[in-house]
Design an enzyme around this catalytic site. Structure first.
Site, PDB file in Angstrom:
ATOM      1  N   ASP A 238     -30.225 -20.139 -12.596  1.00  0.00           N
ATOM      2  CA  ASP A 238     -31.649 -20.231 -12.897  1.00  0.00           C
ATOM      3  C   ASP A 238     -32.079 -18.919 -13.584  1.00  0.00           C
ATOM      4  OD1 ASP A 238     -34.247 -21.540 -12.511  1.00  0.00           O
ATOM      5  OD2 ASP A 238     -34.609 -20.112 -10.923  1.00  0.00           O
TER       6      ASP A 238
ATOM      7  N   LYS B 161     -25.211 -22.117   0.147  1.00  0.00           N
ATOM      8  CA  LYS B 161     -24.601 -23.371   0.555  1.00  0.00           C
ATOM      9  C   LYS B 161     -24.544 -24.362  -0.599  1.00  0.00           C
ATOM     10  CE  LYS B 161     -27.126 -22.805   4.876  1.00  0.00           C
ATOM     11  NZ  LYS B 161     -28.315 -23.322   5.603  1.00  0.00           N
ATOM     12  N   GLY B 162     -25.311 -24.095  -1.647  1.00  0.00           N
ATOM     13  CA  GLY B 162     -25.568 -25.086  -2.689  1.00  0.00           C
ATOM     14  C   GLY B 162     -24.364 -25.695  -3.371  1.00  0.00           C
TER      15      GLY B 162
ATOM     16  N   ASP C  17     -30.952 -27.889  -2.548  1.00  0.00           N
ATOM     17  CA  ASP C  17     -31.973 -28.176  -1.536  1.00  0.00           C
ATOM     18  C   ASP C  17     -33.372 -27.731  -1.939  1.00  0.00           C
ATOM     19  OD1 ASP C  17     -31.511 -25.303  -1.359  1.00  0.00           O
ATOM     20  OD2 ASP C  17     -32.619 -25.384   0.527  1.00  0.00           O
TER      21      ASP C  17
ATOM     22  N   PHE D 144     -37.630 -28.311 -10.915  1.00  0.00           N
ATOM     23  CA  PHE D 144     -36.919 -28.031  -9.667  1.00  0.00           C
ATOM     24  C   PHE D 144     -36.122 -29.265  -9.265  1.00  0.00           C
ATOM     25  CE2 PHE D 144     -36.070 -27.052  -5.285  1.00  0.00           C
ATOM     26  CZ  PHE D 144     -35.727 -25.714  -5.382  1.00  0.00           C
ATOM     27  N   VAL D 145     -34.803 -29.086  -9.188  1.00  0.00           N
ATOM     28  CA  VAL D 145     -33.921 -30.226  -8.923  1.00  0.00           C
ATOM     29  C   VAL D 145     -33.293 -30.121  -7.534  1.00  0.00           C
ATOM     30  CG1 VAL D 145     -33.409 -30.542 -11.368  1.00  0.00           C
ATOM     31  CG2 VAL D 145     -31.901 -29.117  -9.989  1.00  0.00           C
TER      32      VAL D 145
ATOM     33  N   GLU E  82     -20.634 -22.280  -8.728  1.00  0.00           N
ATOM     34  CA  GLU E  82     -22.065 -22.169  -8.397  1.00  0.00           C
ATOM     35  C   GLU E  82     -22.743 -23.517  -8.580  1.00  0.00           C
ATOM     36  OE1 GLU E  82     -24.297 -20.689  -6.992  1.00  0.00           O
ATOM     37  OE2 GLU E  82     -25.682 -19.532  -8.210  1.00  0.00           O
TER      38      GLU E  82
ATOM     39  N   ARG F 141     -29.927 -31.925   0.333  1.00  0.00           N
ATOM     40  CA  ARG F 141     -28.590 -31.532  -0.123  1.00  0.00           C
ATOM     41  C   ARG F 141     -27.633 -32.718  -0.171  1.00  0.00           C
ATOM     42  NH1 ARG F 141     -28.172 -25.889  -0.292  1.00  0.00           N
ATOM     43  NH2 ARG F 141     -29.265 -24.739   1.322  1.00  0.00           N
TER      44      ARG F 141
ATOM     45  N   LYS G 238     -29.913 -23.788 -16.095  1.00  0.00           N
ATOM     46  CA  LYS G 238     -31.329 -23.945 -16.461  1.00  0.00           C
ATOM     47  C   LYS G 238     -31.715 -22.750 -17.337  1.00  0.00           C
ATOM     48  CE  LYS G 238     -33.894 -25.098 -12.660  1.00  0.00           C
ATOM     49  NZ  LYS G 238     -34.904 -24.772 -11.610  1.00  0.00           N
TER      50      LYS G 238
HETATM   51  P1  IMP Z   1     -30.886 -17.411  -9.794  1.00  0.00           P
HETATM   52  O1  IMP Z   1     -30.444 -16.124  -9.167  1.00  0.00           O
HETATM   53  O2  IMP Z   1     -32.358 -17.389 -10.092  1.00  0.00           O
HETATM   54  O3  IMP Z   1     -30.057 -17.804 -10.977  1.00  0.00           O
HETATM   55  O4  IMP Z   1     -30.817 -18.490  -8.668  1.00  0.00           O
HETATM   56  C1  IMP Z   1     -29.728 -19.246  -8.373  1.00  0.00           C
HETATM   57  C2  IMP Z   1     -29.963 -19.932  -7.055  1.00  0.00           C
HETATM   58  O5  IMP Z   1     -31.303 -20.376  -6.904  1.00  0.00           O
HETATM   59  C3  IMP Z   1     -29.109 -21.174  -6.983  1.00  0.00           C
HETATM   60  O6  IMP Z   1     -27.853 -20.906  -6.420  1.00  0.00           O
HETATM   61  C4  IMP Z   1     -29.950 -22.086  -6.100  1.00  0.00           C
HETATM   62  O7  IMP Z   1     -29.646 -21.849  -4.749  1.00  0.00           O
HETATM   63  C5  IMP Z   1     -31.369 -21.668  -6.368  1.00  0.00           C
HETATM   64  N1  IMP Z   1     -32.045 -22.575  -7.340  1.00  0.00           N
HETATM   65  C6  IMP Z   1     -32.455 -22.284  -8.581  1.00  0.00           C
HETATM   66  N2  IMP Z   1     -33.025 -23.343  -9.194  1.00  0.00           N
HETATM   67  C7  IMP Z   1     -32.949 -24.343  -8.294  1.00  0.00           C
HETATM   68  C8  IMP Z   1     -33.368 -25.718  -8.336  1.00  0.00           C
HETATM   69  O8  IMP Z   1     -33.907 -26.255  -9.316  1.00  0.00           O
HETATM   70  N3  IMP Z   1     -33.114 -26.436  -7.204  1.00  0.00           N
HETATM   71  C9  IMP Z   1     -32.513 -25.921  -6.104  1.00  0.00           C
HETATM   72  N4  IMP Z   1     -32.114 -24.655  -6.034  1.00  0.00           N
HETATM   73  C10 IMP Z   1     -32.343 -23.858  -7.115  1.00  0.00           C
END
Ligand code: IMP
Length: 183
Positions: A102, A42-43, A158, A151-152, A98, A164, A130
């Site tokens: 992360d 949903k982000g 969220d 963590f943002v 996206e 959100r 990040k």
């Molecule tokens: P990745 O697969 O680890 O790159 O994760 C990506 C997903 O993790 C993003 O679409 C977010 O939903 C969540 N995420 C990663 N870091 C944060 C953060 O700092 N705040 C909120 N959601 C995060």
């Protein structure tokens, strides 16, 4: 809600300015071959809504739901596709939109899946990046802002489904997700 925010990283004004720039860049890059914008639920819902109006092309839209977060602020390592595209990606110029990259697991999985599905091209536009947390190599084609390892929340992002709808992006206070032990 705002009392849980330790520091504001990006104000609504800064966000609007950067989204307008990204929209202009995408409009130029995709002139003559408008993309299918694929929002990750949903982000990315607020970012996609703003970006969509900053792209001056007859783009089309779809959504996927992919998750790599098993709990709160920790990554489970596993990627789960909860909702696929409505139509197959074959032959389409896809721009994935996206909220934040992360570990890179979600986007490397999703981009790989779209390419395997026969997309003509796959690019990624992430609002935040990040890079300090990368577990798998992944580079987005368009990045709104690069953020430190914190963590943002806000602007679609969220913690346990909250925050959100904050109009800015802020660092969540660690006392929210790691409250001090009570004796
Ligand atoms: P990745 O697969 O680890 O790159 O994760 C990506 C997903 O993790 C993003 O679409 C977010 O939903 C969540 N995420 C990663 N870091 C944060 C953060 O700092 N705040 C909120 N959601 C995060």
């Amino acid at each position: 809600m705002t009392e849980d925010i330790e520091q504001i990283l990006f104000t609504p004004k800064q966000i609007a300015g950067r989204v307008a720039e990204l929209g202009g860049q995408i409009t130029r890059d995709y002139a003559g071959h408008p993309p299918l914008l694929v929002g990750t639920l949903k982000g990315s819902f607020l970012f996609l809504a703003d970006l969509a109006r900053a792209v001056g092309l007859p783009a089309t839209f779809d959504f996927v739901s992919v998750s790599s977060y098993g709990c709160g602020t920790c990554s489970s390592g596993a990627v789960l596709l909860r909702k696929d595209l409505d139509e197959p990606p074959e032959g389409k110029d896809i721009l994935v939109v996206e909220d934040i990259v992360d570990s890179g697991r979600t986007l490397s999985y999703l981009a790989g899946k779209l390419k395997e599905g026969g997309a003509a091209s796959v690019r990624v536009c992430t609002f935040l990046d990040k890079p300090a947390r990368r577990a798998v190599p992944f580079a987005a084609d368009y990045v709104g802002f690069t953020v430190p390892d914190a963590f943002v929340v806000g602007y679609g992002m969220d913690y346990n489904e909250r925050y959100r709808n904050l109009p800015f992006v802020g660092v969540l206070s660690s006392r929210v997700y790691a409250p001090a032990e009570t004796v």
